[in-house]
Design an enzyme around this catalytic site. Structure first.
Site, PDB file in Angstrom:
ATOM      1  N   THR A 162      -5.079   3.808  -2.150  1.00  0.00           N
ATOM      2  CA  THR A 162      -6.102   4.810  -2.436  1.00  0.00           C
ATOM      3  C   THR A 162      -7.384   4.148  -2.919  1.00  0.00           C
ATOM      4  OG1 THR A 162      -4.436   6.456  -2.944  1.00  0.00           O
ATOM      5  CG2 THR A 162      -6.601   6.819  -3.904  1.00  0.00           C
ATOM      6  N   SER A 167       0.411   2.329   0.701  1.00  0.00           N
ATOM      7  CA  SER A 167       1.564   1.562   0.205  1.00  0.00           C
ATOM      8  C   SER A 167       2.879   2.321   0.277  1.00  0.00           C
ATOM      9  CB  SER A 167       1.322   1.045  -1.214  1.00  0.00           C
ATOM     10  OG  SER A 167       1.616   2.016  -2.184  1.00  0.00           O
ATOM     11  N   THR A 223      -0.832   2.844  -5.363  1.00  0.00           N
ATOM     12  CA  THR A 223      -0.026   3.074  -6.569  1.00  0.00           C
ATOM     13  C   THR A 223       1.439   3.369  -6.248  1.00  0.00           C
ATOM     14  OG1 THR A 223      -0.567   5.435  -6.555  1.00  0.00           O
ATOM     15  CG2 THR A 223      -1.975   4.009  -7.901  1.00  0.00           C
ATOM     16  N   ASP A 224       1.703   3.868  -5.015  1.00  0.00           N
ATOM     17  CA  ASP A 224       3.046   4.399  -4.739  1.00  0.00           C
ATOM     18  C   ASP A 224       4.155   3.357  -4.854  1.00  0.00           C
ATOM     19  OD1 ASP A 224       2.093   6.947  -4.409  1.00  0.00           O
ATOM     20  OD2 ASP A 224       2.034   6.866  -2.219  1.00  0.00           O
TER      21      ASP A 224
HETATM   22  N1  ASP Z   1      -0.332   6.633  -1.094  1.00  0.00           N
HETATM   23  C1  ASP Z   1      -1.273   5.793  -1.806  1.00  0.00           C
HETATM   24  C2  ASP Z   1      -0.767   4.366  -1.725  1.00  0.00           C
HETATM   25  O1  ASP Z   1       0.179   4.056  -2.402  1.00  0.00           O
HETATM   26  C3  ASP Z   1      -1.357   6.239  -3.211  1.00  0.00           C
HETATM   27  C4  ASP Z   1      -2.250   5.462  -4.089  1.00  0.00           C
HETATM   28  O2  ASP Z   1      -2.693   4.374  -3.811  1.00  0.00           O
HETATM   29  O3  ASP Z   1      -2.536   5.996  -5.188  1.00  0.00           O
HETATM   30  O4  ASP Z   1      -1.286   3.587  -0.971  1.00  0.00           O
END
Ligand code: ASP
Length: 325
Positions: free
Chosen positions: A18, A64, A97-98
């Site tokens: 993100t 991610s 973050t995932d």
């Molecule tokens: N779906 C995103 C990722 O993990 C979520 C994020 O980065 O907050 O790439």
């Protein structure tokens, strides 16, 4: 602050997420596409990096949630190469973050770096009205340049989390990580670190196992370890289906991690099936589905426990153990 950074080379590796996300509207913090903005453009927005000798590499550009072995291999290889360069003080990795906690765990388990490897991220896309990525990246740089920093950590929302403890616990807020009972290692305030406790001792030993890294780099797939919950009504059918399933491209089923209830307890009906799997040579490990605490070992526990690791990290630990067996 910027003068202090001079002469200490940093490496920034981009993998997407993100933090590199783009939405069509600035007020849209959820309907974006992750992994769109080049890491060099993210770096260009961080004043703390302007005075710092820097190498920037785009290792991947993914959401991610879609993490795969090939990205981990590429990332681990680049991190290892840069750690070996004497002029490099630390490495910053931009990541979604995932699965950041899984990547952090993997890099720590494989590399045990004595230099800092700092993963950072964002909950809002780069196009947001008030993106959190630039501040997180700036904080990550402060950690990577800190003379005492070592090992793999995650920096987000002004807090520093150790690779073994960090877990994403919130779906939306800009501070989505917790480190459970251990708590955060410290925080970053105006580019200064305030540590709540010493860096974890195992991290500072720098006991890198090059053979383990090479095995990961050479692997076509990680040994197949599935993850499941024990829950009301768990009847073991899922285990029996896995046992009866022909091998996939990742090979035969090698392990199962169960996110057990409470202190790693497992529904009796699921336990029967797991024992059957064990008898057939499948490694079974039990973690807890509780957000906090660890499985406290006790005499007569029916299954080995995850030694304090969360279910997703226990899955990786078992896969690495099987890869190295
Ligand atoms: N779906 C995103 C990722 O993990 C979520 C994020 O980065 O907050 O790439």
């Amino acid at each position: 602050m910027e003068n202090e950074n001079q002469g200490r080379r940093l490496v920034v590796l981009g993998t997407g997420g993100t933090i590199a996300g783009r939405a069509t509207q600035a007020n849209d913090n959820v309907g974006y596409v992750a992994g769109q903005v080049a890491v060099s453009d993210l770096v260009a927005k961080v004043p703390a990096l302007a005075a710092c000798p820097l190498d920037v590499e785009q290792v991947a550009q993914i959401n991610s949630k879609d993490m795969v072995l090939s990205v981990w291999q590429a990332l681990a290889m680049r991190v290892a190469v840069h750690l070996d360069r004497p002029e490099v003080a630390g490495i910053v990795i931009t990541h979604g973050t995932d699965t950041i906690e899984e990547t952090a765990f993997l890099l720590q388990a494989l590399l045990r770096p004595s230099k800092p490897v700092v993963l950072t991220c964002a909950m809002r896309p780069a196009t947001a009205l008030v993106p959190d990525g630039p501040q997180n990246l700036s904080d990550a740089v402060a950690v990577a340049l800190h003379p005492q920093a070592c090992g793999v950590v995650v920096v987000c929302a002004g807090r520093i989390h150790g690779a073994l403890d960090v877990a994403k616990v919130h779906t939306y807020r800009t501070d989505p990580f917790e480190s459970g009972d251990a708590g955060a290692l410290g925080c970053v305030e105006e580019a200064q670190l305030r540590l709540f406790r010493p860096w974890p001792p195992a991290v500072s030993q720098g006991t890198h196992d090059p053979a383990g890294l090479q095995r990961l780099l050479d692997a076509a797939e990680l040994p197949r370890v599935e993850l499941m919950f024990s829950h009301a009504g768990s009847d073991g059918e899922l285990v029996r289906a896995l046992l009866g399933h022909p091998p996939t491209s990742a090979g035969r089923l090698r392990g199962i991690v169960v996110a057990g209830t409470g202190n790693g307890t497992v529904h009796d009906d699921l336990l029967v099936a797991l024992k059957q799997a064990q008898a057939g040579g499948v490694h079974v490990v039990v973690a807890s589905r509780c957000a906090q605490g660890r499985v406290v070992p006790h005499d007569g526990q029916p299954l080995p426990d995850s030694a304090g690791l969360s279910p997703v990290k226990a899955r990786l630990a078992l896969a690495l153990q099987l890869l190295n067996a």
